[in-house]
Design an enzyme around this catalytic site. Structure first.
Site, mmCIF file in Angstrom:
data_model
loop_
_atom_site.group_PDB
_atom_site.id
_atom_site.type_symbol
_atom_site.label_atom_id
_atom_site.label_comp_id
_atom_site.label_asym_id
_atom_site.label_seq_id
_atom_site.Cartn_x
_atom_site.Cartn_y
_atom_site.Cartn_z
ATOM 1 N N ALA A 40 -89.787 42.723 -6.250
ATOM 2 C CA ALA A 40 -89.687 43.437 -4.980
ATOM 3 C C ALA A 40 -90.035 44.913 -5.153
ATOM 4 O O ALA A 40 -90.154 45.638 -4.175
ATOM 5 C CB ALA A 40 -88.286 43.283 -4.402
ATOM 6 N N ASN B 131 -84.151 39.326 -12.058
ATOM 7 C CA ASN B 131 -83.969 40.717 -11.663
ATOM 8 C C ASN B 131 -83.478 40.830 -10.226
ATOM 9 O O ASN B 131 -82.290 41.061 -9.980
ATOM 10 C CB ASN B 131 -85.289 41.470 -11.860
ATOM 11 C CG ASN B 131 -85.130 42.965 -11.655
ATOM 12 O OD1 ASN B 131 -84.142 43.428 -11.108
ATOM 13 N ND2 ASN B 131 -86.100 43.729 -12.092
ATOM 14 N N ASP B 132 -84.374 40.600 -9.270
ATOM 15 C CA ASP B 132 -84.019 40.816 -7.866
ATOM 16 C C ASP B 132 -82.816 39.979 -7.418
ATOM 17 O O ASP B 132 -82.017 40.441 -6.608
ATOM 18 C CB ASP B 132 -85.223 40.515 -6.974
ATOM 19 C CG ASP B 132 -86.362 41.513 -7.209
ATOM 20 O OD1 ASP B 132 -86.073 42.621 -7.694
ATOM 21 O OD2 ASP B 132 -87.519 41.169 -6.915
ATOM 22 N N VAL B 133 -82.650 38.787 -7.960
ATOM 23 C CA VAL B 133 -81.554 37.910 -7.525
ATOM 24 C C VAL B 133 -80.199 38.368 -8.077
ATOM 25 O O VAL B 133 -79.173 37.772 -7.766
ATOM 26 C CB VAL B 133 -81.788 36.431 -7.915
ATOM 27 C CG1 VAL B 133 -83.023 35.891 -7.227
ATOM 28 C CG2 VAL B 133 -81.863 36.247 -9.407
#
Lengths: 458, 97
Positions: free
Chosen positions: A425, A384-386
């Site tokens: 995050a 997700n965040d990456v």
């Protein structure tokens, strides 16, 4: 005899260096590890040759036997998905051993001069912090305690206070103000243990690659310091080697998150937050398994982007089968690996290696990023965040500045995801609202199994 | 500063430099095995634990030494075995075909 033992220790150091040198290529890495193990065996044989009169011989032998049995059983049985916590646990054991050695030596022999006292106190402090910190990291990764940051008001002040009190206690110990017995040394160790718990509790799961690397470096330094204490060169060399390795990994991981180490350690990043990040307009398109199967079957180039969700769903075998099916259809399949995907450095590589995905299909971020623009389908599984484009475009986002995989440049994007919950995050991902993106909701393993079936019918 | 301590400091500083040189060339695909192999290498504290075990005479000291030996053995054995298991799984396209 002493010279021979010193030379054997030198041989051990050479074997360690050669072993690490062979870790530069996957083809030679296994023999490198075996070389290092051989070096260790030499050092142990030399040590036993030099010291074979043990007062409590039976107990010591029992301890070694127990360590051998438990260590090898755990190492052979652990699932690859549980590797991060296993690595954290073994790391903590080393730190704890170093602390016990220094504390035991202190009580038995007393501080040997200023340098000896500093080496002993440093070893106990760093070794204990590494021990309890690694245990907390283990508990978090094992999900026996919650992975999100555990915070309370005044936490940093408490940590600082603990550190200062412990340092003061160390000075008093060295000056001989607290006496020689085991109690003052025990209290000093206890404070250090509390400090380790205190420091790791507020760090969230996604920051674990940094924490594990840092704890690794700390145990290395504790081992080196115990070498100063016992005037043993092989401990110094091996400890320095590990210290350097852990430091490099820590730097690389925090660079891959674009956050300074202090922010990772003290920022309590990844708390559930209500505000933060601007809301993004758009609609989420949800796809059926058949849609995705058709899209993949007629693609020429596919890049799969794995993340921690893949490890959680234990879907690595299904991913390999998907790769095989697509390769049979002459689709080019590659994997894009973000440096901090997962919970330890290189986590995705190990997971996919377990499923027999050849390592030359795995590409690092810098290499694969220019390729997304020429890719038909980017398949995001549990990452997700990456992949969050806000890291490039939204200065208000907590992720802003973090290097990401340029998934949004592919012609089509398919995201396998459990739900619309934000990633670690706690930030919304505008990728999901991109008109090119289709979401396939559900457990990654179940979705992939259905996808494999649907592919047979395309 | 005694000459022994001076030599040890030399060894430490040079080993750090060698370590940085060796490790910075390890590719990210091998970062997990690198970490678990270095993890096993710091199990060298077992040497220190055995040295302590040979020098202590009191029951308390023996228990502390036994604890250190147990933890360090766990670290050494677990570290090397796990690394070997991980590296045994790494295959290139050529070898898997």
């Amino acid at each position: 005899m002493n010279t021979v033992i010193q030379l054997l220790y030198l041989l051990t150091a050479v074997f360690f260096m050669l072993g690490v040198m062979r870790l530069r290529s996957p083809a030679t890495a296994r023999s490198g590890n075996q070389l290092a193990a051989l070096g260790m065996a030499i050092a142990l044989a030399a040590t036993l040759w030099a010291n074979h009169r043990f007062a409590g011989g039976a107990l010591i032998a029992l301890a070694a036997l127990l360590g051998l049995v438990v260590g090898s059983a755990a190492a052979l049985k652990v699932r690859m998905t549980a590797m991060p916590q296993m690595v954290a646990l073994f790391n903590g054991m080393g730190g704890g051993a170093a602390a016990l050695v220094a504390a035991g030596d202190w009580v038995a022999r007393g501080p040997g001069g200023a340098a000896g006292a500093i080496a002993a106190l440093f070893t106990v402090l760093v070794g204990s912090v590494s021990f309890s910190g690694s245990l907390i990291a283990f508990l978090k990764l094992q999900e026996w305690i919650q992975g999100r940051p555990i915070v309370y008001p005044g936490q940093k002040a408490v940590s600082l206070l603990l550190l200062l009190v412990d340092l003061a206690a160390g000075v008093a110990l060295a000056a001989g103000n607290l006496g020689q017995g085991p109690t003052p040394m025990g209290l000093y160790s206890l404070l250090a243990l509390l400090l380790g718990i205190q420091v790791v509790l507020p760090i969230g799961g996604a920051d674990m690659p940094v924490v594990i690397s840092l704890l690794n470096a700390m145990t290395g330094l504790a081992a080196a310091a115990s070498g100063f204490l016992l005037q043993n060169q092989v401990l110094i060399i091996a400890g320095a080697l590990v210290g350097a390795s852990g430091t490099i990994l820590t730097q690389q991981m925090s660079r891959a998150m674009n956050r300074p180490l202090s922010n990772i350690l003290f920022g309590a990043f990844g708390q559930l937050r209500t505000e933060g990040g601007q809301a993004v307009e758009g609609t989420v398109q949800s796809a059926t398994v058949e849609d995705v199967a058709t899209l993949l079957a007629y693609a020429r180039r596919v890049i799969i982007v794995p993340g921690y969700g893949l490890a959680v769903a234990r879907a690595q075998q299904e991913v390999r089968q998907l790769m095989d099916k697509l390769l049979q259809r002459n689709v080019d399949v590659r994997f894009a690996i973000h440096p901090v995907a997962g919970r330890m450095p290189g986590h995705m590589n190990v997971l996919l290696a377990e499923a027999d995905v050849p390592y030359d299909r795995l590409y690092e971020m810098e290499v694969i990023n220019p390729e997304f623009a020429q890719t038909d389908v980017a398949l995001v599984i549990g990452a997700n965040d990456v992949t969050n484009p806000a890291a490039r475009t939204q200065p208000s986002s907590p992720l802003y500045g973090m290097p990401i995989l340029n998934v949004d440049q592919a012609a089509h994007i398919v995201v396998l995801k459990r739900s619309m919950n934000p990633g670690f995050a706690g930030v919304d991902n505008p990728l999901y609202l991109n008109p090119k993106t289709q979401m396939l909701f559900g457990d990654a393993k179940a979705s992939l199994t259905q996808l494999l079936k649907a592919l047979d019918e395309v | 500063m005694g000459s022994g301590l001076l030599v040890e400091t030399y060894v430490f500083v040079l080993a750090v430099f060698v370590g940085f040189q060796l490790i910075s060339k390890v590719p990210s695909v091998l970062h997990t095995p690198l970490m678990s192999a270095t993890n096993a290498i710091h199990g060298i504290v077992l040497v220190a634990a055995l040295t302590l075990a040979a020098s202590v005479r009191t029951p308390g000291g023996i228990w502390v030494a036994a604890g250190a030996v147990f933890l360090a053995t766990l670290n050494v054995v677990g570290g090397f075995v796990v690394t070997d298991r991980i590296l045994g799984m790494f295959r290139s396209t050529k070898r898997s075909e």
